[in-house]
Design a protein around this motif. Structure first.
Motif, PDB file in Angstrom:
ATOM      1  N   MET A   1       0.837  -1.204   0.000  1.00  0.00           N
ATOM      2  CA  MET A   1       0.000   0.000   0.000  1.00  0.00           C
ATOM      3  C   MET A   1       0.873   1.255   0.000  1.00  0.00           C
ATOM      4  O   MET A   1       1.791   1.381   0.789  1.00  0.00           O
ATOM      5  CB  MET A   1      -0.892  -0.053   1.256  1.00  0.00           C
ATOM      6  CG  MET A   1      -2.028   0.904   1.249  1.00  0.00           C
ATOM      7  SD  MET A   1      -3.249   0.661  -0.065  1.00  0.00           S
ATOM      8  CE  MET A   1      -3.745  -1.035   0.164  1.00  0.00           C
ATOM      9  N   ALA A   2       0.576   2.150  -0.884  1.00  0.00           N
ATOM     10  CA  ALA A   2       1.377   3.382  -0.984  1.00  0.00           C
ATOM     11  C   ALA A   2       1.173   4.245   0.257  1.00  0.00           C
ATOM     12  O   ALA A   2       0.087   4.301   0.812  1.00  0.00           O
ATOM     13  CB  ALA A   2       0.954   4.169  -2.221  1.00  0.00           C
ATOM     14  N   ASN A   3       2.263   4.837   0.676  1.00  0.00           N
ATOM     15  CA  ASN A   3       2.171   5.738   1.823  1.00  0.00           C
ATOM     16  C   ASN A   3       1.884   7.156   1.313  1.00  0.00           C
ATOM     17  O   ASN A   3       2.753   7.816   0.756  1.00  0.00           O
ATOM     18  CB  ASN A   3       3.475   5.674   2.616  1.00  0.00           C
ATOM     19  CG  ASN A   3       3.237   5.953   4.075  1.00  0.00           C
ATOM     20  OD1 ASN A   3       2.116   5.820   4.557  1.00  0.00           O
ATOM     21  ND2 ASN A   3       4.286   6.340   4.776  1.00  0.00           N
ATOM     22  N   PHE A   4       0.697   7.591   1.492  1.00  0.00           N
ATOM     23  CA  PHE A   4       0.287   8.875   0.926  1.00  0.00           C
ATOM     24  C   PHE A   4       0.515  10.004   1.924  1.00  0.00           C
ATOM     25  O   PHE A   4       0.002   9.983   3.025  1.00  0.00           O
ATOM     26  CB  PHE A   4      -1.205   8.813   0.586  1.00  0.00           C
ATOM     27  CG  PHE A   4      -1.479   9.098  -0.846  1.00  0.00           C
ATOM     28  CD1 PHE A   4      -1.393   8.069  -1.775  1.00  0.00           C
ATOM     29  CD2 PHE A   4      -1.789  10.380  -1.288  1.00  0.00           C
ATOM     30  CE1 PHE A   4      -1.650   8.315  -3.101  1.00  0.00           C
ATOM     31  CE2 PHE A   4      -2.030  10.621  -2.622  1.00  0.00           C
ATOM     32  CZ  PHE A   4      -1.968   9.593  -3.530  1.00  0.00           C
ATOM     33  N   PHE A   9      -1.276  14.243  -1.548  1.00  0.00           N
ATOM     34  CA  PHE A   9      -2.711  14.192  -1.762  1.00  0.00           C
ATOM     35  C   PHE A   9      -3.220  15.526  -2.305  1.00  0.00           C
ATOM     36  O   PHE A   9      -4.019  15.575  -3.237  1.00  0.00           O
ATOM     37  CB  PHE A   9      -3.452  13.851  -0.461  1.00  0.00           C
ATOM     38  CG  PHE A   9      -4.934  13.886  -0.648  1.00  0.00           C
ATOM     39  CD1 PHE A   9      -5.570  12.898  -1.390  1.00  0.00           C
ATOM     40  CD2 PHE A   9      -5.694  14.932  -0.150  1.00  0.00           C
ATOM     41  CE1 PHE A   9      -6.924  12.930  -1.609  1.00  0.00           C
ATOM     42  CE2 PHE A   9      -7.061  14.969  -0.365  1.00  0.00           C
ATOM     43  CZ  PHE A   9      -7.677  13.961  -1.095  1.00  0.00           C
ATOM     44  N   ILE A  16      -6.808  17.057 -10.090  1.00  0.00           N
ATOM     45  CA  ILE A  16      -8.222  16.806 -10.387  1.00  0.00           C
ATOM     46  C   ILE A  16      -8.921  18.118 -10.738  1.00  0.00           C
ATOM     47  O   ILE A  16      -9.643  18.215 -11.704  1.00  0.00           O
ATOM     48  CB  ILE A  16      -8.928  16.163  -9.158  1.00  0.00           C
ATOM     49  CG1 ILE A  16      -8.344  14.785  -8.894  1.00  0.00           C
ATOM     50  CG2 ILE A  16     -10.425  16.064  -9.396  1.00  0.00           C
ATOM     51  CD1 ILE A  16      -8.599  14.273  -7.498  1.00  0.00           C
ATOM     52  N   VAL A  19      -8.102  19.191 -14.189  1.00  0.00           N
ATOM     53  CA  VAL A  19      -8.776  18.381 -15.208  1.00  0.00           C
ATOM     54  C   VAL A  19     -10.230  18.816 -15.351  1.00  0.00           C
ATOM     55  O   VAL A  19     -10.717  19.055 -16.443  1.00  0.00           O
ATOM     56  CB  VAL A  19      -8.715  16.874 -14.824  1.00  0.00           C
ATOM     57  CG1 VAL A  19      -9.622  16.065 -15.745  1.00  0.00           C
ATOM     58  CG2 VAL A  19      -7.274  16.387 -14.923  1.00  0.00           C
ATOM     59  N   GLU A 351     -15.995  26.621 -13.625  1.00  0.00           N
ATOM     60  CA  GLU A 351     -17.117  27.039 -14.458  1.00  0.00           C
ATOM     61  C   GLU A 351     -18.229  27.582 -13.551  1.00  0.00           C
ATOM     62  O   GLU A 351     -18.578  26.944 -12.563  1.00  0.00           O
ATOM     63  CB  GLU A 351     -17.631  25.825 -15.235  1.00  0.00           C
ATOM     64  CG  GLU A 351     -18.331  26.219 -16.498  1.00  0.00           C
ATOM     65  CD  GLU A 351     -18.464  25.040 -17.453  1.00  0.00           C
ATOM     66  OE1 GLU A 351     -19.433  25.047 -18.209  1.00  0.00           O
ATOM     67  OE2 GLU A 351     -17.600  24.148 -17.417  1.00  0.00           O
TER      68      GLU A 351
END
Lengths: 423, 204
Positions: A1-4, A9, A16, A19, A351
């Motif tokens: 499991m990646a250590n975030f 983050f 995000i 995008v 928007e």
């Protein structure tokens, strides 16, 4: 499991955001967030406050010539003596408390291409988004209604000194005098205003100068809350208000200030107090800045209130073409919030969402008697529209108890909209 | 800080959902709720003298009120047979929103802290009202009328004319009283009711 980590983050979340905001790539990451607001009436003040409440990183400058603003709404109660000038006076301390930079100066130039606002005092303000809320100016539709006539025959359609002049004239008038109101053609600020004014003046006359009367000479054959006002004139003021439709010889075309005479063509109406309300258009700075079209008003996009004449400039309040919204204080407040939300979104690379607007408007038409009109608006196919089934008028047969409640709710409207806009 | 990949994917998904909802599904809750402020105060904190505060009322109560207004025909001030809530203007405004939009606005105001306004009131009546509240009202109107979760509206620090109008509508039969309330109200004199309304208005 990646250590975030928290930082990674946030970076991911930032990605995000970028995008989802692809439609506005140029704005993403823009460091500068400067808004200049021209005009500190209801619309301008509300926009300033709501931008700062939504995003305190936005630098907001509001430019307004006067250190105090007098609200047009409830100014008719000053004419009847039911209210003092102080209660319709607002300052800009509240906005300063929200971090708005308030500048008392007169805007002389809005350069949409250079994104710059200039003032009579020689100051220049660069902006990323400009909101223009200039209110109204008067057209020359009445011959002889020049600057001198404006003092002799006050319009009192911009509250303040004009309101005081008209009140003093009413106080000085002899019993048995005639008060002439020349009501303007559509579209104009506060559609029920001239008729509420007639009721307020008539209340004063009934009590203090019962042999006197109000004659409304109208440029129209119908007006806002028409049935309710006709009912009020007949019920409360059968001997004190006379209304003359345009078709019956009501349209004032010329005035003679020296003799206090209103002319409908060649027919002279000599009165004791003349309240002349000319035809209207957008405030002078909007015309100078090229924000108006042939109608004399400022066309806008209904979602953002951005001008369709100049990009980056939003126009709100009476000056804008926001039909079906009326040119009312509540509409200006609602439009201020809509423009604020749009500007906050755009400056943050998002928007703008769908707008939701409301108009509510009260008229105090007699002792313990007020009426209202309300409407909810949204955007349909890019156009501001009335929400079907919503809105409408106080019922003609509503009870005295409910009419008295409407007076109290009118005062609540007044106190809350003052606070919501400037507080 | 450990982070579950699955949870992150879900989170990203929800971010997209929120963005999509805002753009295509009509106005946001705040866009709608902000239009109330011209009469009910910025963030639902009314400066009076009559329009009630909305800040902090429960979603269930907000929805019940708005649905009651929605049922009132435009040309009437009351219509108990249609389960309508009496109104001057709110019946005309409530009809401007869908059921979902009313829920969204309700959730928006419910997130705010309860606001108790400094309401002009008669201190002697408010004092007398305290005992009447304890005996007759406290079972349903918790915490001196200030608890949102009782879904009975916020009466604490509420504008007195509005409290009086509401009670007048109940007593005239224009608004249906819950059975428990009716039983209690019928036992009280006009002076006692006036006292307890002043008690609610006085709450800080």
């Amino acid at each position: 499991m990646a250590n975030f980590t928290r930082r990674k983050f946030i970076q991911a979340a930032g990605g995000i955001a970028a995008v989802s905001a692809l439609g506005f790539p140029a704005i993403v990451g823009a460091a500068s967030k400067k808004v200049v607001i021209v005009g500190g009436g209801v619309g301008g003040a509300t926009a300033a406050k709501y931008i700062r409440m939504a995003d305190s990183s936005i630098d907001v400058t509001l430019i307004e010539p006067n250190e105090h603003y007098y609200t047009c709404f409830m100014s008719n109660e000053v004419l009847s003596g039911h209210r003092q000038m102080d209660s319709i006076k607002v300052g800009y301390e509240g906005l300063k408390g929200h971090g708005v930079n308030v500048v008392h100066d007169t805007v002389t130039d809005i350069d949409a291409a250079g994104k710059m606002v200039k003032t009579a005092g020689g100051q220049s303000f660069a902006y990323d988004r400009c909101i223009v809320a200039p209110g109204i100016s008067f057209k020359d539709n009445i011959e002889g209604y020049d600057a001198a006539a404006m003092t002799a025959m006050p319009h009192a359609w911009k509250a303040g000194e004009q309101t005081v002049i008209l009140r003093k004239q009413l106080e000085a008038m002899k019993d048995g005098g005639v008060v002439g109101i020349a009501a303007p053609p559509n579209p104009f600020r506060c559609p029920p205003g001239p008729y509420e004014r007639a009721c307020q003046i008539a209340m004063y006359l009934q009590e203090h100068k019962p042999k006197s009367k109000v004659v409304i000479l109208d440029s129209k054959d119908k007006f806002s809350k028409f049935g309710l006002f006709q009912q009020a004139f007949a019920k409360h003021f059968p001997n004190h208000i006379e209304w003359v439709a345009a078709k019956d010889g009501g349209k004032v075309t010329r005035v003679d200030a020296a003799s206090n005479t209103l002319y409908v063509g060649d027919t002279a109406h000599k009165v004791d107090v003349a309240n002349v309300i000319p035809a209207q258009q957008a405030g002078a700075i909007a015309i100078k800045a090229g924000l108006t079209n042939d109608s004399g008003w400022c066309p806008i996009d209904g979602r953002t209130f951005e001008s369709t004449m100049h990009k980056g400039v939003h126009v709100i309040g009476d000056a804008s073409v926001a039909s079906p919204l009326p040119k009312s204080g509540y509409a200006a407040n609602s439009e201020g919030k809509t423009a604020a939300a749009a500007v906050v979104a755009l400056l943050n690379g998002k928007e703008p969402g769908d707008p939701s607007l409301v108009n509510t408007c009260y008229s105090i038409i007699g002792p313990n008697d007020a009426i209202s009109v309300a409407m909810v608006y949204d955007l349909v196919d890019g156009k501001l529209s009335k929400v079907k089934g919503s809105g409408g008028l106080t019922p003609k047969d509503s009870s005295p108890e409910m009419r008295a409640r409407e007076v109290n709710y009118a005062y609540s409207w007044f106190e809350n909209i003052k606070h919501d806009s400037w507080g | 800080m450990g982070c579950n990949r699955k949870a992150l994917v879900a989170l990203i998904g929800s971010v997209f959902m929120v963005g999509t909802t805002q753009v295509f599904a009509g106005p946001s809750a705040s866009a709608m709720a902000n239009t109330c402020a011209g009469c009910h105060g910025t963030n639902g904190q009314s400066v009076g003298p009559a329009s009630p505060n909305l800040a902090g009322m429960s979603e269930a109560y907000f929805v019940e009120a708005m649905q009651g207004f929605k049922k009132l025909p435009k040309d009437k001030s009351h219509a108990i047979e249609e389960e309508a809530r009496p109104a001057t203007i709110m019946n005309r405004i409530a009809k401007g929103y869908t059921d979902e939009q009313i829920e969204q606005m309700g959730a928006h105001f419910a997130k705010m802290p309860v606001y108790k306004a400094k309401v002009p009131h008669d201190a002697a009546k408010a004092k007398a009202g305290a005992a009447i509240y304890d005996k007759s009202c406290s079972k349903c109107h918790d915490e001196n009328g200030g608890l949102p979760d009782d879904d009975a509206g916020i009466l604490a620090g509420q504008w007195l004319p509005w409290l009086q109008y509401s009670m007048a509508d109940y007593q005239s039969g224009h608004r249906e009283m819950p059975k428990k309330m009716k039983k209690q109200v019928e036992k009280l004199s006009d002076a006692e009711i006036e006292s307890v309304l002043n008690f609610f208005a006085s709450q800080q």
